[in-house]
Scaffold this active site. Structure first.
Site, PDB file in Angstrom:
ATOM      1  N   CYS A   2      32.070  -2.326  17.559  1.00  0.00           N
ATOM      2  CA  CYS A   2      31.392  -1.143  18.100  1.00  0.00           C
ATOM      3  C   CYS A   2      31.387  -0.010  17.081  1.00  0.00           C
ATOM      4  CB  CYS A   2      32.051  -0.715  19.401  1.00  0.00           C
ATOM      5  SG  CYS A   2      33.820  -0.590  19.275  1.00  0.00           S
TER       6      CYS A   2
ATOM      7  N   GLU B 287      33.469   2.676  27.480  1.00  0.00           N
ATOM      8  CA  GLU B 287      33.428   2.643  26.013  1.00  0.00           C
ATOM      9  C   GLU B 287      32.187   1.836  25.685  1.00  0.00           C
ATOM     10  OE1 GLU B 287      35.844   3.945  24.117  1.00  0.00           O
ATOM     11  OE2 GLU B 287      37.706   3.848  25.277  1.00  0.00           O
TER      12      GLU B 287
ATOM     13  N   GLU C 106      21.720  -0.379  18.015  1.00  0.00           N
ATOM     14  CA  GLU C 106      22.924  -1.102  17.640  1.00  0.00           C
ATOM     15  C   GLU C 106      22.576  -2.577  17.477  1.00  0.00           C
ATOM     16  OE1 GLU C 106      26.023  -1.537  20.624  1.00  0.00           O
ATOM     17  OE2 GLU C 106      27.465  -1.055  19.054  1.00  0.00           O
TER      18      GLU C 106
ATOM     19  N   LYS D 298      37.662  -8.761  34.178  1.00  0.00           N
ATOM     20  CA  LYS D 298      36.439  -9.583  34.141  1.00  0.00           C
ATOM     21  C   LYS D 298      36.044  -9.716  32.673  1.00  0.00           C
ATOM     22  CE  LYS D 298      32.301  -9.955  33.954  1.00  0.00           C
ATOM     23  NZ  LYS D 298      31.651 -10.773  32.891  1.00  0.00           N
TER      24      LYS D 298
ATOM     25  N   GLY E  72      31.603  -2.200  26.498  1.00  0.00           N
ATOM     26  CA  GLY E  72      30.415  -3.030  26.380  1.00  0.00           C
ATOM     27  C   GLY E  72      29.237  -2.183  25.949  1.00  0.00           C
ATOM     28  N   SER E  73      28.061  -2.630  26.298  1.00  0.00           N
ATOM     29  CA  SER E  73      26.854  -1.945  25.821  1.00  0.00           C
ATOM     30  C   SER E  73      26.569  -0.677  26.625  1.00  0.00           C
ATOM     31  CB  SER E  73      25.661  -2.887  25.927  1.00  0.00           C
ATOM     32  OG  SER E  73      25.425  -3.200  27.284  1.00  0.00           O
ATOM     33  N   THR E  74      25.833   0.221  26.002  1.00  0.00           N
ATOM     34  CA  THR E  74      25.428   1.461  26.673  1.00  0.00           C
ATOM     35  C   THR E  74      24.540   1.154  27.874  1.00  0.00           C
ATOM     36  OG1 THR E  74      25.711   2.797  24.697  1.00  0.00           O
ATOM     37  CG2 THR E  74      24.115   3.596  26.308  1.00  0.00           C
TER      38      THR E  74
HETATM   39  P1  NAD Z   1      27.506  -6.096  27.626  1.00  0.00           P
HETATM   40  O1  NAD Z   1      27.373  -4.699  28.068  1.00  0.00           O
HETATM   41  O2  NAD Z   1      26.337  -6.977  27.717  1.00  0.00           O
HETATM   42  O3  NAD Z   1      28.628  -6.831  28.475  1.00  0.00           O
HETATM   43  C1  NAD Z   1      29.909  -6.291  28.608  1.00  0.00           C
HETATM   44  C2  NAD Z   1      30.531  -6.800  29.874  1.00  0.00           C
HETATM   45  O4  NAD Z   1      29.789  -6.308  30.979  1.00  0.00           O
HETATM   46  C3  NAD Z   1      30.546  -8.312  30.001  1.00  0.00           C
HETATM   47  O5  NAD Z   1      31.762  -8.709  30.571  1.00  0.00           O
HETATM   48  C4  NAD Z   1      29.403  -8.580  30.947  1.00  0.00           C
HETATM   49  O6  NAD Z   1      29.530  -9.762  31.690  1.00  0.00           O
HETATM   50  C5  NAD Z   1      29.478  -7.371  31.853  1.00  0.00           C
HETATM   51  N1  NAD Z   1      28.235  -7.073  32.570  1.00  0.00           N
HETATM   52  C6  NAD Z   1      26.958  -7.296  32.167  1.00  0.00           C
HETATM   53  N2  NAD Z   1      26.094  -6.921  33.121  1.00  0.00           N
HETATM   54  C7  NAD Z   1      26.813  -6.421  34.139  1.00  0.00           C
HETATM   55  C8  NAD Z   1      26.490  -5.871  35.400  1.00  0.00           C
HETATM   56  N3  NAD Z   1      25.223  -5.744  35.813  1.00  0.00           N
HETATM   57  N4  NAD Z   1      27.496  -5.466  36.191  1.00  0.00           N
HETATM   58  C9  NAD Z   1      28.770  -5.576  35.803  1.00  0.00           C
HETATM   59  N5  NAD Z   1      29.140  -6.098  34.627  1.00  0.00           N
HETATM   60  C10 NAD Z   1      28.178  -6.515  33.801  1.00  0.00           C
HETATM   61  O7  NAD Z   1      28.104  -6.023  26.168  1.00  0.00           O
HETATM   62  P2  NAD Z   1      28.493  -7.231  25.211  1.00  0.00           P
HETATM   63  O8  NAD Z   1      27.226  -7.800  24.683  1.00  0.00           O
HETATM   64  O9  NAD Z   1      29.459  -8.118  25.852  1.00  0.00           O
HETATM   65  O10 NAD Z   1      29.293  -6.474  24.043  1.00  0.00           O
HETATM   66  C11 NAD Z   1      28.660  -5.815  23.028  1.00  0.00           C
HETATM   67  C12 NAD Z   1      28.616  -4.328  23.313  1.00  0.00           C
HETATM   68  O11 NAD Z   1      29.921  -3.827  23.531  1.00  0.00           O
HETATM   69  C13 NAD Z   1      28.079  -3.533  22.161  1.00  0.00           C
HETATM   70  O12 NAD Z   1      27.125  -2.610  22.603  1.00  0.00           O
HETATM   71  C14 NAD Z   1      29.304  -2.812  21.613  1.00  0.00           C
HETATM   72  O13 NAD Z   1      29.062  -1.622  20.958  1.00  0.00           O
HETATM   73  C15 NAD Z   1      30.110  -2.619  22.823  1.00  0.00           C
HETATM   74  N6  NAD Z   1      31.513  -2.401  22.453  1.00  0.00           N
HETATM   75  C16 NAD Z   1      32.038  -1.159  22.571  1.00  0.00           C
HETATM   76  C17 NAD Z   1      33.344  -0.915  22.226  1.00  0.00           C
HETATM   77  C18 NAD Z   1      33.948   0.442  22.366  1.00  0.00           C
HETATM   78  O14 NAD Z   1      35.157   0.542  22.430  1.00  0.00           O
HETATM   79  N7  NAD Z   1      33.207   1.511  22.431  1.00  0.00           N
HETATM   80  C19 NAD Z   1      34.139  -1.955  21.781  1.00  0.00           C
HETATM   81  C20 NAD Z   1      33.588  -3.225  21.675  1.00  0.00           C
HETATM   82  C21 NAD Z   1      32.261  -3.435  22.028  1.00  0.00           C
END
Ligand code: NAD
Ligand code: MN
Length: 497
Positions: free
Chosen positions: A302, A267, A401, A191, A244-246
């Protein structure tokens, strides 16, 4: 690597076929509801195409198909050497299509084409190849058993894996998951972020061409709160891996608890400290590295070195070097091969970063470089790389962040104080230390609560190094053989002889 000019890339962009449909059982298919949404390029605000807006009905189809594919054994029980050969072919085909994949990445999320082509695509292909090559090199265990017993400790694929990924390195984050997930024999549903679905959608077809059987690798584009949530709550998904985000990471743990206790590996975010001691071996190198650590990928990393901790005695000497180094990072059209700072992913993200810049000023930090939107006339979303001096660790810009090119500079007097500030964060993804004192380097590295620590460099490591976070940066690791833990179950088989 490429001889194309900006005009050449723009011409390719014009003739590019944009596929926005889901990919289930080896075929592109519209969402069950027929719904789509616009894919808007942050390069110039242009609509690139329509993306299938999948929801629970599509999740249901994809999970059912992934399950029956897994149970059929077509991939999960394929001979390891055959699976390996397909994975390696998959990686090679990614390289064959490198320019197209890089262009999709750049148009979709704004990163400079030069980096997409030299970093994202080859690194993603390498993740597939590396894990493919591992397939026939990993052994299971025979336990130390009494004479009349035989104990086998084996790893089995876990079944249906859902990977939910972000938009900052769309292809690379996908392949860090796909590599070990596919190598282990699972069926995967990817996804991608609604902000960057194009490369994942294209990748699925490349995987099929390489010989990955239909149903083994499916892609469901759409929003997090619709299809993402449906997948995370699904009773027949065995493992959910996420970058993605925390905030969303925490929500996924709740979904797993509310449904079938699927394994959840996360992550998440970071607020990584980059600590420069007065005895750093090369202040110029440290300054250039500090600038790259916040400007690369528009700061949408990240592990961005977003908190620069500088020993007070060198602060007046060091900060001007960082300011000078950051001047070499300039926003430009990402289709220009000379550009090193592209567009931020969309206007929403740009406005969020600009709001953090306002908060920094309101909290009394001193804006010394940047701070403004750039290239407005382009119609895209660009931000000047920005430095705040005089930041203390309680300020919003030091705690949250930002995910944009905004650097906070803090000062410290002792190693103990540097460690205290560095660890005073909910995150624990990465950290760097600059010193020529061996003991100080090791002692500081041990004291830092972070999944990756770099000494006299920023962002070292390759596929052999596990990557992931302490604390609220997540759990589990991508890359290295440790990643296989997420995609396999351990079985103990105890035989009476
Ligand atoms: P996000 O958490 O908003 O979204 C990440 C993914 O989760 C997207 O595909 C989104 O559609 C999905 N998502 C959102 N809400 C959801 C829900 N309720 N249920 C299921 N899936 C859902 O993050 P973002 O804005 O896409 O990316 C930025 C974040 O990613 C930053 O916080 C960054 O630090 C983190 N990140 C972490 C790493 C790592 O390896 N630790 C690497 C890259 C990015
Ligand atoms: Mn996009």
């Amino acid at each position: 690597m490429t001889t194309l000019t900006r005009a050449g890339w723009e011409q390719r962009a014009q003739s590019l076929v944009i596929e926005g449909r889901a990919f289930i059982h080896g075929e592109y298919t519209a969402a069950v509801s027929g719904a789509t949404f616009d894919c808007i390029s942050p390069v110039d605000g242009r609509v690139l195409g329509q993306i299938a807006s999948c929801d629970a009905a599509d999740a249901e189809q994809a999970v059912q198909d992934a399950r029956s594919t897994f149970d059929s054994g077509v991939w999960s029980r394929m001979a390891p050497t055959a699976r390996k050969a397909i994975m390696i072919r998959f990686a090679s085909l990614m390289q064959v299509h490198a320019e197209e994949l890089a262009l999709l990445e750049t148009l979709d999320m704004g990163k400079p084409i030069g980096f997409a082509l030299s970093i994202d695509v080859p690194s993603a292909a390498k993740a597939i190849r590396w894990n493919g090559e591992a397939i026939d090199k990993i052994y299971d265990e025979v336990a130390t058993t009494p004479h009349d017993q035989l104990g086998l400790v084996t790893r089995e694929p876990i079944g249906v894996v859902v990977a939910i990924v972000p938009w900052n390195f769309p292809l690379l984050m996908s392949c860090w998951k796909l590599g070990p997930a596919l190598a282990s024999g699972n069926s995967v549903i990817l996804k991608p972020s609604e902000k960057s679905p194009l490369s994942a959608i294209r990748l699925a077809r490349i995987a099929l061409e390489a010989g990955i059987p239909p149903g083994v690798f499916n892609v469901l584009p759409g929003f997090g709160h619709t299809v993402g949530k449906a997948l995370a709550l699904h009773m027949d998904v065995d493992t959910l891996v996420f970058t993605g985000s925390t905030k969303i990471a925490k929500q996924l743990m709740i979904y797993a608890g509310e449904s079938n206790m699927k394994r959840v590996w996360l992550e998440a975010g970071g607020k990584s400290p980059n600590i420069v001691f007065a005895d750093a071996p090369d202040l110029q190198a440290a300054a250039e590295s500090a600038a790259a650590a916040i400007a690369f990928n528009q700061g949408e990393v990240c592990t961005a070195g977003s908190r620069l901790l500088v020993e007070r005695s060198i602060k007046e000497q060091f900060l001007p070097l960082v300011i000078e180094a950051l001047k070499t990072w300039k926003p430009g059209n990402p289709l220009d091969p000379a550009t090193n700072v592209g567009a931020v992913v969309d206007t929403q993200q740009m406005n969020s970063v600009l709001a953090y810049i306002e908060a920094g000023q309101a909290d009394g930090a001193k804006l010394v470089v940047g701070g403004k939107q750039a290239l407005q006339e382009s119609g895209g979303s660009y931000i000047e790389p920005t430095i705040f001096d005089g930041v203390n660790n309680a300020m919003k810009i030091a705690r949250e962040e930002i995910f944009g090119p905004v650097l906070s500079v803090l000062t410290f007097d002792t190693a103990q104080e540097a460690i205290q500030i560095a660890n005073d964060t909910p995150y624990g993804l990465a950290a760097a230390i600059w010193t020529s004192n061996l003991s100080k380097a090791h002692l500081t590295a041990k004291a830092l609560r972070a999944g990756s620590v770099w000494v006299n460099q920023y962002d070292g490591g390759d596929m052999t190094a596990p990557f992931g976070g302490f604390k609220q940066s997540g759990n589990g690791r991508d890359k290295s053989l440790h990643a296989f833990d997420k995609y396999t179950e351990l079985k103990a088989t105890w035989i009476k002889l």
